[in-house]
Design a protein around this motif. Structure first.
Motif, PDB file in Angstrom:
ATOM      1  N   GLY A 238       0.715  -1.385   0.119  1.00 55.58           N
ATOM      2  CA  GLY A 238      -0.136  -0.025   0.082  1.00 55.58           C
ATOM      3  C   GLY A 238       0.714   1.237   0.184  1.00 55.58           C
ATOM      4  N   ALA A 239       1.919   1.452   0.885  1.00 48.89           N
ATOM      5  CA  ALA A 239       2.760   2.393   1.055  1.00 48.89           C
ATOM      6  C   ALA A 239       3.515   2.654  -0.356  1.00 48.89           C
ATOM      7  CB  ALA A 239       3.692   2.207   2.176  1.00 48.89           C
ATOM      8  N   PHE A 240       3.818   1.498  -0.908  1.00 51.00           N
ATOM      9  CA  PHE A 240       4.676   1.567  -2.217  1.00 51.00           C
ATOM     10  C   PHE A 240       3.796   2.257  -3.405  1.00 51.00           C
ATOM     11  CE2 PHE A 240       6.602  -0.559  -6.017  1.00 51.00           C
ATOM     12  CZ  PHE A 240       7.685  -0.215  -5.904  1.00 51.00           C
ATOM     13  N   VAL A 241       2.491   1.817  -3.368  1.00 51.85           N
ATOM     14  CA  VAL A 241       1.556   2.245  -4.395  1.00 51.85           C
ATOM     15  C   VAL A 241       1.449   3.785  -4.163  1.00 51.85           C
ATOM     16  CG1 VAL A 241      -0.524   2.207  -5.203  1.00 51.85           C
ATOM     17  CG2 VAL A 241       0.802   0.280  -4.913  1.00 51.85           C
ATOM     18  N   GLU A 242       0.931   4.299  -2.807  1.00 52.77           N
ATOM     19  CA  GLU A 242       0.937   5.614  -2.453  1.00 52.77           C
ATOM     20  C   GLU A 242       1.967   6.375  -2.715  1.00 52.77           C
ATOM     21  OE1 GLU A 242      -0.259   5.468   1.751  1.00 52.77           O
ATOM     22  OE2 GLU A 242      -2.404   5.376   1.237  1.00 52.77           O
ATOM     23  N   SER A 243       3.333   6.010  -2.630  1.00 51.28           N
ATOM     24  CA  SER A 243       4.623   6.723  -2.994  1.00 51.28           C
ATOM     25  C   SER A 243       4.458   7.427  -4.532  1.00 51.28           C
ATOM     26  CB  SER A 243       5.772   5.922  -2.792  1.00 51.28           C
ATOM     27  OG  SER A 243       5.959   5.170  -3.805  1.00 51.28           O
ATOM     28  N   GLY A 244       3.763   6.829  -5.272  1.00 51.25           N
ATOM     29  CA  GLY A 244       3.738   7.398  -6.802  1.00 51.25           C
ATOM     30  C   GLY A 244       4.598   6.431  -7.516  1.00 51.25           C
ATOM     31  N   ALA A 245       5.189   5.339  -7.140  1.00 50.71           N
ATOM     32  CA  ALA A 245       6.185   4.466  -7.975  1.00 50.71           C
ATOM     33  C   ALA A 245       5.637   3.858  -9.005  1.00 50.71           C
ATOM     34  CB  ALA A 245       6.608   3.332  -6.823  1.00 50.71           C
ATOM     35  N   LEU A 246       4.335   3.407  -9.064  1.00 54.48           N
ATOM     36  CA  LEU A 246       3.628   2.886 -10.197  1.00 54.48           C
ATOM     37  C   LEU A 246       3.295   3.663 -11.235  1.00 54.48           C
ATOM     38  CD1 LEU A 246       1.526   0.092  -8.395  1.00 54.48           C
ATOM     39  CD2 LEU A 246       3.956   0.267  -8.751  1.00 54.48           C
ATOM     40  N   ARG A 247       3.371   5.204 -11.213  1.00 52.44           N
ATOM     41  CA  ARG A 247       3.066   6.068 -12.222  1.00 52.44           C
ATOM     42  C   ARG A 247       4.103   5.946 -13.252  1.00 52.44           C
ATOM     43  NH1 ARG A 247       1.518  10.439  -7.707  1.00 52.44           N
ATOM     44  NH2 ARG A 247      -0.356   9.831  -7.121  1.00 52.44           N
ATOM     45  N   LEU A 248       3.500   6.636 -14.495  1.00 47.69           N
ATOM     46  CA  LEU A 248       4.545   6.885 -15.567  1.00 47.69           C
ATOM     47  C   LEU A 248       5.345   7.927 -15.192  1.00 47.69           C
ATOM     48  CD1 LEU A 248       5.050   5.913 -18.423  1.00 47.69           C
ATOM     49  CD2 LEU A 248       3.957   7.714 -19.155  1.00 47.69           C
ATOM     50  N   GLY A 249       6.792   7.781 -15.083  1.00 45.95           N
ATOM     51  CA  GLY A 249       7.659   8.594 -14.413  1.00 45.95           C
ATOM     52  C   GLY A 249       8.174   8.320 -13.028  1.00 45.95           C
ATOM     53  N   GLY A 250       7.600   7.105 -12.620  1.00 46.02           N
ATOM     54  CA  GLY A 250       7.747   6.644 -11.059  1.00 46.02           C
ATOM     55  C   GLY A 250       8.701   5.655 -11.441  1.00 46.02           C
ATOM     56  N   ASP A 251       9.139   4.962 -10.204  1.00 47.25           N
ATOM     57  CA  ASP A 251      10.263   4.129 -10.099  1.00 47.25           C
ATOM     58  C   ASP A 251      10.086   2.598 -10.701  1.00 47.25           C
ATOM     59  OD1 ASP A 251      11.906   5.741  -8.529  1.00 47.25           O
ATOM     60  OD2 ASP A 251      11.287   5.040  -6.621  1.00 47.25           O
ATOM     61  N   LEU A 252       8.651   2.347 -10.833  1.00 45.71           N
ATOM     62  CA  LEU A 252       8.286   1.255 -11.370  1.00 45.71           C
ATOM     63  C   LEU A 252       7.076   1.513 -12.031  1.00 45.71           C
ATOM     64  CD1 LEU A 252       8.971  -2.001 -11.680  1.00 45.71           C
ATOM     65  CD2 LEU A 252       7.231  -2.403  -9.773  1.00 45.71           C
TER      66      LEU A 252
END
Length: 188
Positions: free
Chosen positions: A108-122
């Motif tokens: 949950g925290a990983f997703v909330e960090s924005g990591a999954l967005r285009l431009g994110g870490d993943l």
């Protein structure tokens, strides 16, 4: 006859080709190639977990993912784009944890960090995923197609810049089977 008793009309079609043929079809720098594959299937499913007696369910992604990464010679931190089966929102969180993109309990925290967005870490499910794009009953094929398109640089405004390694993973049943594939773009 394909394999008794199955004839070609009993089987879904998958088209595979040689690396040479794939190079003839290239559009940018090259085709995507399978670098590692891992599969896991169990006879039980999530409903059989009983943590009160020390029998928790080991989800198959925690087997298929590490196996695929090992066979490809890469780690989750090497992945540029992920295409993960998301039939339900929680499935994506558990898959991220099982594949090692974040620690258990931190999906949950990983997703909330924005990591999954285009431009994110993943960047993940760049075509919108099954929850947004489509779910015709064969979502896994679309995951592979989107990963290959990303690695070939064919995704226009949703393109992950310089994508070289993709992770594709699908979970089946009630978390009782999983297949994970690591794809790599051929170097120019």
């Amino acid at each position: 006859m394909i394999a008794d008793p199955f004839t070609k009309l009993h089987c879904c079609i998958a088209v595979m080709g040689s690396g040479g043929r794939a190079r003839q079809c290239r559009t940018r720098e090259g085709p995507s190639e399978q670098a590692g594959l891992g599969c896991s299937a169990r006879g039980d499913h999530l409903a059989h977990a009983d943590v009160s007696v020390g029998r928790p369910h080991r989800r198959p992604g925690s087997v298929s993912g590490p196996l695929a990464f090992e066979r490809a010679g890469v780690t989750p931190s090497d992945v540029d784009v992920a295409e993960l089966y998301d039939a339900f929102t929680y499935m994506l969180l558990l898959t991220l944890e099982d594949l090692g993109f974040c620690a258990k309990g931190e999906g949950g925290a990983f997703v909330e960090s924005g990591a999954l967005r285009l431009g994110g870490d993943l960047p993940t499910n760049t075509d919108g995923g099954g929850l947004s794009a489509c779910h015709p009953g064969q979502r896994g094929l679309f995951l592979l197609v989107e990963a290959a398109r990303q690695l070939r640089g064919e995704c226009g405004p949703r393109q992950v810049p310089d994508a070289r390694i993709a992770c594709v993973s699908g979970t089946g049943g009630w978390f009782c089977s999983s297949g994970t594939v690591i794809l790599g773009a051929e170097e120019p």
